[in-house]
Write an enzyme that holds these catalytic residues in place. Structure first.
Site, PDB file in Angstrom:
ATOM      1  N   CYS A  81       0.810  -1.217   0.000  1.00 32.49           N
ATOM      2  CA  CYS A  81       0.000   0.000   0.000  1.00 32.49           C
ATOM      3  C   CYS A  81       0.844   1.269   0.000  1.00 32.49           C
ATOM      4  CB  CYS A  81      -0.948   0.001   1.194  1.00 32.49           C
ATOM      5  SG  CYS A  81      -1.984   1.476   1.265  1.00 32.49           S
ATOM      6  N   HIS A 135     -26.183  22.713   3.200  1.00 36.45           N
ATOM      7  CA  HIS A 135     -26.399  23.112   1.807  1.00 36.45           C
ATOM      8  C   HIS A 135     -25.524  24.314   1.472  1.00 36.45           C
ATOM      9  CE1 HIS A 135     -28.467  23.953  -1.962  1.00 36.45           C
ATOM     10  NE2 HIS A 135     -28.545  25.228  -1.562  1.00 36.45           N
ATOM     11  N   GLY A 138     -10.067  -4.100 -13.877  1.00 41.18           N
ATOM     12  CA  GLY A 138     -10.426  -3.946 -12.477  1.00 41.18           C
ATOM     13  C   GLY A 138      -9.939  -2.614 -11.940  1.00 41.18           C
ATOM     14  N   VAL A 139      -9.892  -2.502 -10.616  1.00 44.38           N
ATOM     15  CA  VAL A 139      -9.531  -1.235  -9.982  1.00 44.38           C
ATOM     16  C   VAL A 139      -8.146  -0.751 -10.409  1.00 44.38           C
ATOM     17  CG1 VAL A 139      -9.104  -0.084  -7.783  1.00 44.38           C
ATOM     18  CG2 VAL A 139     -10.987  -1.715  -7.988  1.00 44.38           C
ATOM     19  N   THR A 159       1.776 -10.877   5.450  1.00 41.49           N
ATOM     20  CA  THR A 159       2.765 -10.730   4.375  1.00 41.49           C
ATOM     21  C   THR A 159       2.202 -10.142   3.090  1.00 41.49           C
ATOM     22  OG1 THR A 159       2.363 -13.084   3.992  1.00 41.49           O
ATOM     23  CG2 THR A 159       4.367 -12.492   5.165  1.00 41.49           C
ATOM     24  N   GLY A 160       0.921  -9.808   3.086  1.00 41.05           N
ATOM     25  CA  GLY A 160       0.356  -9.112   1.949  1.00 41.05           C
ATOM     26  C   GLY A 160       0.223  -9.937   0.688  1.00 41.05           C
ATOM     27  N   VAL A 208      -7.232 -12.694 -23.247  1.00 38.33           N
ATOM     28  CA  VAL A 208      -5.860 -12.473 -23.708  1.00 38.33           C
ATOM     29  C   VAL A 208      -5.153 -13.821 -23.839  1.00 38.33           C
ATOM     30  CG1 VAL A 208      -3.611 -11.488 -23.108  1.00 38.33           C
ATOM     31  CG2 VAL A 208      -5.708 -10.153 -22.757  1.00 38.33           C
ATOM     32  N   LYS A 264      -2.309   7.028  -5.744  1.00 35.80           N
ATOM     33  CA  LYS A 264      -3.213   8.154  -5.466  1.00 35.80           C
ATOM     34  C   LYS A 264      -2.514   9.492  -5.675  1.00 35.80           C
ATOM     35  CE  LYS A 264      -5.890   4.894  -4.648  1.00 35.80           C
ATOM     36  NZ  LYS A 264      -5.452   3.614  -5.256  1.00 35.80           N
ATOM     37  N   MET A 306      -8.940  -7.646  -0.855  1.00 40.99           N
ATOM     38  CA  MET A 306      -7.548  -7.219  -0.692  1.00 40.99           C
ATOM     39  C   MET A 306      -7.521  -5.690  -0.596  1.00 40.99           C
ATOM     40  SD  MET A 306      -5.315  -9.751  -3.119  1.00 40.99           S
ATOM     41  CE  MET A 306      -4.925 -11.421  -2.560  1.00 40.99           C
TER      42      MET A 306
END
EC number: 1.8.1.4
Length: 434
Positions: A7, A412, A149-150, A108-109, A204, A16, A286
């Site tokens: 991350c 508002h 995907g993302v 451990t990701g 693919v 990001k 994840m």
């Protein structure tokens, strides 16, 4: 080696930083004029990458500071679990150190996954993973992204904004996999409008480097003529897999599933007492915040408290422009389970703040139980969706209804009023401003 895992180092944080910077570049070149700001932006890619690297360093250094502040000892190396309560660490200088503990947590990701059935030769320059795509030294003229995907749509949008011709090749019949179908369909229209080409239902079959470039071959999932795309860079973004090899799990008899995820019970304990696992290494989404919640819950359990994670209320966000955010059940899931529900939707075109900001794309969708009005899911496509989704998160954590949200006063003008309007539509059948 640095703290923070995927991350902080090559995932959430650097991507990001680039998403924000590229979005500002695109807005300066396309929408600032409508606001009465006349500029002609020039891309300084090295400076943009420097901003990304500074952001990563600040976050990684922050983790190191927290270790020191909380008197946590950090040891850098490759760990192997030798037995319950024993971890051996192989260090870069060739030495080893043995650590003893009452409890061991595997966190451990994950690592980059390839394309099922296709031998992909990643070279870090032309055929790249997401790890490399956050640091390309120049904007490719043609970028093919394998996977819609993302990760694929986020990084594809970064390089598209900076000038690349981007094509996304996706095996499924929709982008963003498990996202609500309404959101996915509208999202696809928007990114196509932004200049990204999308090829769905495409399997693919080969990715190969050709000199300074590469080619991607694919064929329709349902059968038909094959097609080949030439590219300067190919980004393989077909997801991630648990990073659990080499930990000594098999030797200890720690159970894993067919994709390598560590099997755990309701209290995060593996099949070996005293050894636990959380995050990408175990079942579930994840997501960094899911892993964080599990880490907190496990720490509470080890301290004799009642740690718990509500997996039905974990938000997911796609940081494109506009953003996509989701929490709870999708409409397709509710239909599949035979749950009677109500739908409330409200477009950002009818939101005053969105108009003022020139961010009117998208909508808010609220799903509520037909009988009890309890909110079962919230889905948002629009500017700042990643922040707005937490209205739904808090509401759902406490079992709230669409009426609860609809009758809560919202300032508002704000974008959050669109969330309230969608709740009104779900609760009463009609938003206020319709």
């Amino acid at each position: 080696m640095t703290y923070g895992g995927t991350c902080l180092n090559v995932g959430c944080i650097p991507s990001k930083a680039l998403l924000h910077a590229s979005e500002m570049f695109a807005e300066a070149g396309h929408s600032f004029g409508e606001l009465g700001i006349q500029v002609s932006p020039t891309l300084d890619l090295p400076k943009m990458l420097e901003h990304k690297d500074k952001t990563v360093k600040a976050n990684v250094d922050g983790i190191a500071f927290l270790f020191k502040k909380n008197k946590i000892t950090g040891i850098t190396g490759t760990g192997t679990i030798k037995a319950a309560g024993t971890v051996e660490v192989a260090k870069a200088d060739g030495s080893t150190e043995t650590l003893s503990a009452k409890a061991i947590c595997i966190a451990t990701g994950s690592e980059v996954a390839g394309i099922p059935g296709v031998d992909v030769a990643f070279d870090g320059q032309v055929i790249v993973s997401s790890d490399d795509a956050i640091a390309l030294p120049k904007v490719p003229k043609r970028l093919v992204v394998v996977g819609g995907g993302v990760i694929g749509v986020e990084l594809g949008s970064v390089w598209s904004r900076l000038g690349a011709e981007v094509t996304v090749v996706e095996y499924l019949g929709k982008l963003l996999g498990s996202m609500d179908a309404d959101v996915s369909a509208q999202f696809q229209k928007l990114i196509v409008k932004q200049g990204i080409e999308v090829k769905l239902n495409a399997k693919v079959t080969n990715v190969v480097r050709n000199g300074e470039g590469a080619s991607v071959s694919f064929e329709p999932v349902a059968g038909g003529a094959a097609e080949t795309l030439e590219a300067d860079v190919v980004l393989v973004a077909t997801g991630r897999r648990p990073f659990t090899k080499g930990l000594g799990l098999e030797e200890l008899g720690i159970a894993t599933d067919r994709v390598g995820r560590v099997e755990i019970d309701a209290h995060f304990q593996t099949s070996v007492p005293g050894i636990y696992a959380i995050g990408d290494a175990v079942r579930g989404a994840m997501l960094a915040h899911k892993a964080e919640d599990e880490g907190v819950a496990l720490a509470e359990i080890l301290a004799g408290q009642a740690g718990h994670v509500n997996y039905g209320v974990i938000p997911a966000v796609v940081y494109t422009s506009p953003e996509v955010a989701s929490i709870g059940r999708t409409e397709e899931e509710l239909k599949a389970d035979g749950i009677a529900y109500k739908v409330g939707k409200f477009p950002f075109t009818a939101n005053g703040r969105a108009r003022a900001m020139l961010h009117t794309d998208g909508f808010v969708k609220v799903l509520a139980d037909k009988d009890t009005d309890r909110v079962l899911g919230v889905h948002i496509l629009g500017h700042s969706a990643g922040d707005l989704i937490h209205e739904g998160a808090i509401l759902m954590e406490f079992g709230g209804s669409a009426e609860d949200l609809a009758r809560t006063s919202h300032a508002h003008p704000t974008l959050s009023e669109a969330v309230r309007e969608a709740a009104f539509a779900a609760f009463s059948g009609k938003p206020i401003h319709a």
